[in-house]
Design a protein around this motif. Structure first.
Motif, mmCIF file in Angstrom:
data_model
loop_
_atom_site.group_PDB
_atom_site.id
_atom_site.type_symbol
_atom_site.label_atom_id
_atom_site.label_comp_id
_atom_site.label_asym_id
_atom_site.label_seq_id
_atom_site.Cartn_x
_atom_site.Cartn_y
_atom_site.Cartn_z
ATOM 1 N N PHE A 132 1.023 -1.273 -0.119
ATOM 2 C CA PHE A 132 0.154 -0.328 -0.070
ATOM 3 C C PHE A 132 1.223 1.327 -0.521
ATOM 4 O O PHE A 132 2.227 1.105 0.671
ATOM 5 N N LYS A 133 0.309 2.723 -0.648
ATOM 6 C CA LYS A 133 1.043 4.271 -0.175
ATOM 7 C C LYS A 133 0.201 4.101 -0.339
ATOM 8 O O LYS A 133 -1.269 4.767 0.047
ATOM 9 N N ALA A 134 1.141 5.431 1.226
ATOM 10 C CA ALA A 134 -0.263 6.321 1.991
ATOM 11 C C ALA A 134 0.881 8.029 2.069
ATOM 12 O O ALA A 134 2.179 7.380 2.287
ATOM 13 N N HIS A 135 0.288 8.560 2.323
ATOM 14 C CA HIS A 135 0.646 10.156 1.494
ATOM 15 C C HIS A 135 0.189 11.053 2.209
ATOM 16 O O HIS A 135 -1.093 11.278 1.753
ATOM 17 N N VAL A 136 0.937 11.097 3.532
ATOM 18 C CA VAL A 136 0.431 11.925 4.686
ATOM 19 C C VAL A 136 0.837 13.086 4.619
ATOM 20 O O VAL A 136 -0.522 14.119 4.473
ATOM 21 N N GLN A 137 1.925 13.860 3.778
ATOM 22 C CA GLN A 137 1.827 15.183 3.178
ATOM 23 C C GLN A 137 0.956 15.522 2.495
ATOM 24 O O GLN A 137 0.441 16.776 2.321
ATOM 25 N N TRP A 141 -3.933 14.463 5.867
ATOM 26 C CA TRP A 141 -4.439 13.444 7.765
ATOM 27 C C TRP A 141 -3.743 12.865 8.023
ATOM 28 O O TRP A 141 -2.257 12.725 8.050
ATOM 29 N N ASP A 142 -4.344 13.212 9.064
ATOM 30 C CA ASP A 142 -3.360 12.558 10.507
ATOM 31 C C ASP A 142 -3.070 11.382 10.664
ATOM 32 O O ASP A 142 -4.371 10.504 10.525
ATOM 33 N N ALA A 174 0.866 18.726 7.527
ATOM 34 C CA ALA A 174 0.619 19.594 8.903
ATOM 35 C C ALA A 174 0.958 18.172 9.859
ATOM 36 O O ALA A 174 0.940 18.216 10.952
ATOM 37 N N HIS A 175 0.956 16.712 9.803
ATOM 38 C CA HIS A 175 1.115 15.868 10.742
ATOM 39 C C HIS A 175 1.711 15.146 9.753
ATOM 40 O O HIS A 175 2.243 13.913 9.564
#
Length: 303
Positions: A132-137, A141-142, A174-175
């Motif tokens: 999976f790919k998660a892109h917080v920037q 999202w937090d 932000a997170h």
């Protein structure tokens, strides 16, 4: 644009290490109109970062796949990510179709902090997603959002790795930073988290997380290159730590969205002078072990 000379440089790198192929855990393939928007972002990187960010491999999809194959990349990913709600499930459907027609691509999926995320993450895993790919920037999202609690738990229980852009480079969000994702790991210590870009610029803090949690890996994407070293250099004092976690560092290129040739990223790793065994592990063996089941499945589809 790839050239014969570039292909020759990559082939020489592999030959010197005795590697038949590379595994690249951080490459981007996504629907055309989404990728166009990503490229438009990088085209505007001068105003955002104070420096140009040219896309070296601005090619159509088939040619991008062919380019990786000519570089000797035997497995890669389709790192894609939503920037708003109600987008991730659609991206996952596209990624599944792309993986079905591209047997050397590890089936990739993504998510957003939204109601229903745990459901479509579970569906993606059941459909064969192995990363999976998660892109917080970009997502903004937090990582500790309660809407994601079951997502992290599902990924941890399934042992499916997630490549997370959670460091604050190139522009803080932000997170972003180590603290939010550290709180996730405290709740889900078995999570197989791959920290994108070595966690730049908070390199040391993310290495601390790798020391603390055996499931934490780091990908090399753009780290150590001349382009990055000019504005977020890797701390020399932490270089020896790269050897200590050498079994959990993975080659990632950010292809096609890199402002230099593919070989430069590999040369930057070689320039660390950590030895051929370390390079072989980073450029192939660690990913082969981490994604053994997924690679076996893709090999079966190719046969």
């Amino acid at each position: 644009m790839t050239t014969v000379a570039e292909e020759t440089r990559v082939a020489g790198f592999r030959r010197e290490l005795g590697l038949a192929s590379l595994i690249d855990v951080h490459t981007h393939f996504m629907p055309g109109r989404v990728l166009d928007k990503v490229w438009a972002y990088f085209d505007a990187a001068g105003p955002l970062l104070g420096r140009p960010w040219p896309i070296t491999y601005r090619l159509d999809e088939d040619e991008r796949v062919a380019t990786l194959r000519r570089f000797g990349v035997s497995a890669f990913t389709s790192m894609l990510y939503p920037h708003k709600p109600e987008m991730a499930a659609w991206l996952n459907a596209w990624a599944r179709e792309f993986a079905d027609r591209t047997p050397d691509c590890l089936h990739t999926a993504t998510f957003f902090a939204e109601a229903g995320a745990a459901k479509y993450v579970r569906e993606a895993i059941d459909a064969g997603a192995v990363v999976f790919k998660a892109h917080v920037q970009v997502g903004g999202w937090d990582p500790t959002d309660p809407l994601l609690e079951d997502v992290w738990g599902t990924l941890a229980d399934a042992g499916v790795p997630v490549v997370a852009h959670c460091g604050s480079g190139p522009v803080p969000g932000a997170h972003t930073g180590p603290e939010p994702i550290a709180r996730v790991l405290a709740r889900h210590p078995r999570l197989r988290l791959i920290v994108a870009h070595m966690g730049m610029p908070e390199y040391g803090a993310f290495l601390d997380l790798a020391d603390r949690y055996p499931g934490v890996h780091l990908d090399t994407t753009m780290a150590f290159t001349d382009f990055v070293e000019e504005f977020t250099p890797f701390p020399p004092a932490d270089r020896s730590r790269l050897r200590d976690v050498g079994d959990r560092i993975l080659w990632g290129s950010d292809f096609p969205n890199i402002p230099y040739g593919y070989a430069h990223g590999l040369d930057a790793l070689a320039g660390l002078d950590l030895g051929d065994d370390w390079l072989r592990a980073v450029c192939h063996d660690n990913a082969a072990r981490l994604f053994a089941a997924g690679l076996s499945g893709r090999a079966h589809r190719r046969s």
